[in-house]
Design a protein around this motif. Structure first.
Motif, short mmCIF file in Angstrom:
data_model
loop_
_atom_site.label_atom_id
_atom_site.label_comp_id
_atom_site.label_asym_id
_atom_site.label_seq_id
_atom_site.Cartn_x
_atom_site.Cartn_y
_atom_site.Cartn_z
N GLY A 64 0.79 -1.23 0.00
CA GLY A 64 0.00 0.00 0.00
C GLY A 64 0.81 1.27 0.00
O GLY A 64 0.33 2.33 0.41
N ARG A 117 -7.73 -2.10 8.94
CA ARG A 117 -8.00 -1.83 7.53
C ARG A 117 -6.99 -2.56 6.65
O ARG A 117 -7.34 -3.13 5.62
CB ARG A 117 -7.96 -0.32 7.31
N TRP A 118 -5.73 -2.57 7.09
CA TRP A 118 -4.71 -3.25 6.30
C TRP A 118 -4.95 -4.76 6.33
O TRP A 118 -4.82 -5.44 5.31
CB TRP A 118 -3.31 -2.93 6.83
N HIS A 121 -7.72 -5.64 3.98
CA HIS A 121 -7.19 -5.58 2.61
C HIS A 121 -6.40 -6.83 2.27
O HIS A 121 -6.54 -7.41 1.18
CB HIS A 121 -6.32 -4.33 2.46
N ASP A 125 -7.48 -9.13 -0.83
CA ASP A 125 -6.60 -9.10 -1.99
C ASP A 125 -5.54 -10.19 -1.96
O ASP A 125 -4.58 -10.15 -2.74
CB ASP A 125 -5.94 -7.72 -2.10
N PHE A 192 -9.62 0.49 1.06
CA PHE A 192 -8.20 0.56 1.38
C PHE A 192 -7.52 1.40 0.32
O PHE A 192 -7.46 1.03 -0.85
CB PHE A 192 -7.58 -0.84 1.42
#
Length: 315
Positions: A64, A117-118, A121, A125, A192
């Motif tokens: 990210g 949040r990470w 993600h 993903d 994200f």
């Protein structure tokens, strides 16, 4: 959304063997007696990689980061306007197994919700994690880039929770994944947009040849405080009473030398001193301790006893 991490992804202390991360055993240590400025922080980590495009894609899409600059054979990435990582291509470089160097660099997120949040993600993903852990001082997620460079993404519990207890309580417990994701209203749909602004280089963990010489260098010459030590296996040191800015262990590198050219490796970590006066004071200690520094465009570079390079920068 129910998120599962396989048993092989859960850091588990294994006494008598090399733990997967330093905080996986309870630590004991000395009171900090830092001489370095309490305002000292860490800056970008510089790494060599075997395939620059592949690494840029990984750090943008999986981790990210934002791409700041992309030149011939190198790239700079970060979060917001802050540079966190510099990649230098060395075609065909092999992973740094059996050498001193980088164990992992650790990206510190501002809030627990950012870590949640990470994590959401990574599940959506399909970003592969190699470990998750609650270290009392922090909650952490671990991954490895395409060149086997270790990465930690974490947030710190408030300082008043752990201050004065690092040596006795920094350890590894199972991560409360459900509780972490409970920070989000809907983990399945939580957007994200990359690492949040305010993400910093929290600490750098190094593979070293021997702990006693490492402690002598980082504590007695650089002036960091020794926050915790696992005998001759690992040590944790910091400026300003932080739980650790540097970790060091010998689990994969006892008696080893630094990686040669042709190996994807740590080029240097960055110590950011608050002023030129503070840097001059540190350079004086290095000279007095017989440590040789090399000059670079970015500032002086010194190597620790295991050959790990440290750039001494100022804001």
């Amino acid at each position: 959304m129910e998120l599962e991490v396989s048993d092989e992804q859960r850091p588990t202390p294994v006494f008598g063997e090399a733990p997967r991360d330093p905080e996986e055993m309870e630590a004991t240590g000395a009171e900090p007696r830092a001489e370095i400025s309490a305002l000292t922080t860490l800056g970008p980590v510089h790494l060599s990689v075997s395939d620059l495009k592949r690494s840029i894609d990984y750090y943008r899409l999986a981790v990210g980061m934002k791409l700041h600059e992309h030149g011939v054979g190198s790239a700079s990435l970060g979060a917001g306007g802050r540079e966190l990582l510099v990649l230098v291509e060395e075609n065909g470089a092999k992973p740094a197994d059996g050498y001193t160097g980088l164990y992992h660099f650790a990206l510190l997120l501002p809030h627990r919700a950012d870590l949640a949040r990470w994590l959401a993600h990574s599940t959506r993903d399909r970003v592969r994690l190699i470990g998750v852990a609650d270290h009392f001082v922090s909650e952490a997620l671990y991954l490895s880039d395409p060149d086997s460079h270790g990465i930690e993404i974490y947030w710190d519990r408030p300082r008043q929770v752990w201050e004065g207890q690092v040596a006795s309580r920094m350890t590894t417990m199972p991560l409360d994944i459900e509780g972490l994701l409970g920070e989000l209203e809907d983990p399945t749909g939580e957007p994200f947009d990359g690492l949040p602004e305010g993400t910093v280089m929290g600490h750098v963990h190094l593979k070293v040849a021997a702990i006693p010489q490492t402690v002598t260098f980082y504590r007695d010459i650089l002036g960091l405080g020794l926050m915790a030590q696992l005998g001759v296996q690992a040590a944790f040191l910091s400026a300003g009473g932080y739980h650790h800015h540097f970790g060091a262990n010998t689990w994969e590198s006892r008696g080893a030398g630094p990686p040669p050219p042709g190996i994807a490796r740590l080029l240097h970590a960055t110590i950011v001193l608050p002023s030129s006066a503070e840097r001059d004071r540190l350079l004086g200690r290095l000279k007095q301790g017989g440590r040789i520094t090399d000059e670079s465009e970015a500032g002086p570079i010194v190597r620790d006893p295991s050959g790990n390079a440290l750039l001494l920068a100022i804001p």
